[in-house]
Design a protein around this motif. Structure first.
Motif, short mmCIF file in Angstrom:
data_model
loop_
_atom_site.label_atom_id
_atom_site.label_comp_id
_atom_site.label_asym_id
_atom_site.label_seq_id
_atom_site.Cartn_x
_atom_site.Cartn_y
_atom_site.Cartn_z
N PRO A 1 1.28 -14.32 7.38
CA PRO A 1 0.52 -13.65 6.33
C PRO A 1 -0.91 -14.13 6.20
CG PRO A 1 2.02 -15.28 5.40
CD PRO A 1 2.35 -15.17 6.86
N GLN A 2 -1.22 -15.30 6.78
CA GLN A 2 -2.58 -15.81 6.65
C GLN A 2 -3.58 -15.08 7.52
OE1 GLN A 2 -0.12 -17.20 8.19
NE2 GLN A 2 -0.76 -18.00 10.18
N LYS A 3 -3.11 -14.26 8.48
CA LYS A 3 -4.01 -13.56 9.39
C LYS A 3 -4.49 -12.27 8.72
CE LYS A 3 -4.39 -11.68 14.05
NZ LYS A 3 -3.68 -11.42 15.32
N PRO A 4 -5.80 -12.12 8.46
CA PRO A 4 -6.31 -10.93 7.78
C PRO A 4 -6.38 -9.75 8.73
CG PRO A 4 -8.13 -12.35 8.39
CD PRO A 4 -6.85 -13.08 8.78
N PRO A 5 -6.46 -8.52 8.21
CA PRO A 5 -6.60 -7.35 9.07
C PRO A 5 -7.97 -7.36 9.74
CG PRO A 5 -6.83 -6.73 6.78
CD PRO A 5 -6.39 -8.16 6.80
N GLN A 6 -8.02 -6.83 10.96
CA GLN A 6 -9.28 -6.73 11.69
C GLN A 6 -10.21 -5.72 11.02
OE1 GLN A 6 -10.24 -8.31 14.57
NE2 GLN A 6 -8.43 -9.61 14.57
N SER A 7 -9.66 -4.56 10.71
CA SER A 7 -10.43 -3.54 9.99
C SER A 7 -9.44 -2.64 9.28
CB SER A 7 -11.30 -2.72 10.95
OG SER A 7 -10.51 -2.06 11.90
N LEU A 8 -9.77 -2.26 8.07
CA LEU A 8 -8.84 -1.51 7.24
C LEU A 8 -9.55 -0.30 6.67
CD1 LEU A 8 -5.95 -1.64 5.97
CD2 LEU A 8 -6.98 -2.82 4.05
N LEU A 9 -9.05 0.89 6.97
CA LEU A 9 -9.65 2.11 6.48
C LEU A 9 -8.67 2.82 5.56
CD1 LEU A 9 -11.29 3.61 9.70
CD2 LEU A 9 -12.33 2.16 7.97
N ASN A 10 -9.18 3.31 4.47
CA ASN A 10 -8.40 4.10 3.53
C ASN A 10 -9.03 5.48 3.54
OD1 ASN A 10 -6.94 5.20 1.47
ND2 ASN A 10 -7.42 3.62 -0.02
N VAL A 11 -8.42 6.41 4.30
CA VAL A 11 -9.08 7.69 4.54
C VAL A 11 -8.09 8.84 4.44
CG1 VAL A 11 -10.83 6.70 6.06
CG2 VAL A 11 -8.68 7.51 7.02
N PRO A 12 -8.58 10.06 4.18
CA PRO A 12 -7.70 11.23 4.23
C PRO A 12 -7.28 11.49 5.67
CG PRO A 12 -9.97 11.91 3.92
CD PRO A 12 -9.96 10.41 3.81
N PHE A 13 -6.12 12.07 5.83
CA PHE A 13 -5.57 12.26 7.16
C PHE A 13 -4.87 13.60 7.22
CE2 PHE A 13 -2.48 11.14 10.62
CZ PHE A 13 -3.42 10.86 11.59
N ALA A 14 -4.89 14.23 8.39
CA ALA A 14 -4.25 15.53 8.58
C ALA A 14 -3.26 15.44 9.73
CB ALA A 14 -5.28 16.61 8.87
N VAL A 15 -2.32 16.37 9.74
CA VAL A 15 -1.40 16.47 10.87
C VAL A 15 -2.19 16.91 12.10
CG1 VAL A 15 0.61 17.69 11.79
CG2 VAL A 15 0.52 17.07 9.36
N PRO A 16 -2.08 16.20 13.24
CA PRO A 16 -2.82 16.61 14.44
C PRO A 16 -2.48 18.04 14.82
CG PRO A 16 -1.85 14.43 14.73
CD PRO A 16 -1.29 14.98 13.46
N LEU A 17 -3.49 18.78 15.26
CA LEU A 17 -3.27 20.17 15.64
C LEU A 17 -2.40 20.26 16.88
CD1 LEU A 17 -6.74 21.91 15.14
CD2 LEU A 17 -4.82 21.73 13.56
N GLN A 18 -1.58 21.29 16.92
CA GLN A 18 -0.78 21.58 18.09
C GLN A 18 -1.42 22.74 18.84
OE1 GLN A 18 3.22 22.32 16.77
NE2 GLN A 18 3.68 20.15 16.52
N ALA A 19 -1.12 22.84 20.12
CA ALA A 19 -1.68 23.92 20.93
C ALA A 19 -1.27 25.27 20.35
CB ALA A 19 -1.20 23.80 22.37
N ASN A 20 -2.23 26.18 20.28
CA ASN A 20 -1.97 27.52 19.80
C ASN A 20 -1.11 28.26 20.82
OD1 ASN A 20 -2.22 30.32 19.19
ND2 ASN A 20 -4.06 29.88 18.01
N GLN B 1 -17.22 7.19 -0.18
CA GLN B 1 -16.03 7.49 -0.98
C GLN B 1 -16.08 8.91 -1.52
OE1 GLN B 1 -15.53 4.90 -4.36
NE2 GLN B 1 -13.45 5.64 -4.82
N ALA B 2 -17.24 9.31 -2.05
CA ALA B 2 -17.38 10.67 -2.58
C ALA B 2 -17.30 11.70 -1.46
CB ALA B 2 -18.71 10.80 -3.32
N PHE B 3 -17.87 11.37 -0.32
CA PHE B 3 -17.83 12.26 0.84
C PHE B 3 -16.38 12.52 1.27
CE2 PHE B 3 -17.68 12.45 5.55
CZ PHE B 3 -18.30 13.68 5.73
N LEU B 4 -15.60 11.46 1.39
CA LEU B 4 -14.21 11.59 1.82
C LEU B 4 -13.36 12.31 0.77
CD1 LEU B 4 -13.64 8.08 3.42
CD2 LEU B 4 -13.75 10.26 4.63
#
Length: 295
Positions: A22-41, A217-220
């Protein structure tokens, strides 16, 4: 079903230490909106099958065959099958050497492979065949940008922007080139170009983000506003992730930039410029780190 029910609101990305360390911190942490990856049409897949059938017919003329190869190549490209797309584009160019659009796509593929000299030649060929082909200016500008020739890139992006001053993406690419030459002047030019943008268009908020008028933050938080479907949402996120990555990259925060480039790829919006060049950006960052490690 309401959009809010379709879209997963947030994900966390980063390297998180396991419970035993637990002492090892995260390298980088993003809190962002996410979408389902698009599938081939599926319509594209059906069209590919149809073009393949037509290409087997002996009565097809060489000019028609070239167009079929080009059409199928575009469809391959749209679902991420870049090698198959390139094979078809080369076949089309061999059959019909004056098909300008083929050279445009081949130039993009050469840029992605970092064969910048060859890319310049292909985009020059597009403009020789059709000087009104505006996207050749964009794509040649991008090749020049990644080929570390920002002054020439800015010239092409300026030509591209002049044809549609209300397009925020054109203003963004001009800024990305100009900021490598004179950051202060680039910011002033972006501010001036922002006056022609329609604030009702979501893309104008990319410019507001870069001008500091909108926080990250406002942009996201507003990305889903007015979105009609999951496809449009994924497309917006692809663009948002890419330009956020470029912003963090410019600030020297490469771990966060890498995460955002990976997020752009995760959308599977293969047709978008931002998706295509997120892969190149990651390749270049890996090369940069390898060179720094070797020195």
């Amino acid at each position: 079903m309401k959009l809010a029910k379709i879209i997963a609101p947030f994900i966390f990305l980063g390297l998180i230490g396991c419970e035993t360390t637990p002492q090892k911190p995260p390298q980088s942490l993003l809190n962002v909106p996410f979408a389902v990856p698009l599938q081939a049409n599926f319509r594209n897949e059906i069209a590919i099958a149809r073009y393949s059938e037509l290409l087997l017919q002996t009565e097809v003329t060489e000019e028609q065959r070239a167009q079929l190869y080009y059409n199928r190549g575009m469809l391959y490209d749209s679902i991420g099958l870049s090698t198959l797309a390139r094979i078809d584009f080369n076949r089309a160019a061999k059959l019909k050497p004056d098909l300008a659009e083929v050279y445009n796509f081949l130039g993009i593929h050469q840029t992605l492979e970092q064969n910048y000299g060859r890319a310049y030649e292909l985009f020059d060929s597009v403009l020789e065949l059709n000087e009104q082909h505006e996207y050749a200016y964009l794509n040649r500008g991008i090749a020049l940008y990644y080929g570390e020739r920002p002054n020439l890139a800015a010239n092409d992006f300026q030509q591209f922007l002049a044809r549609s001053p209300q397009d925020a993406y054109r203003a963004m690419w001009l800024y990305l080139a100009q900021v490598q030459i004179d950051p202060q002047q680039a910011k002033q030019t972006l501010l001036r170009n922002s006056q022609a943008l329609d604030p009702k268009e979501w893309s104008s908020q990319l410019v507001d983000l870069y001008l500091g008028k909108l926080s990250e933050q406002a942009f996201l938080a507003q990305i889903a506003d007015g979105v009609a479907n999951q496809e449009e949402y994924a497309q917006r996120l692809c663009e948002a992730y890419f330009y956020l990555a470029k912003q963090y990259q410019a600030a020297g925060q490469l771990d966060i930039a890498i995460d955002y480039f990976k997020l752009a790829l995760s959308t599977n919006v293969y047709e978008f410029v931002e998706h295509k060049y997120a892969r190149l950006e990651l390749d270049l960052l890996v090369q940069q780190r390898n060179e720094q490690g070797a020195s």
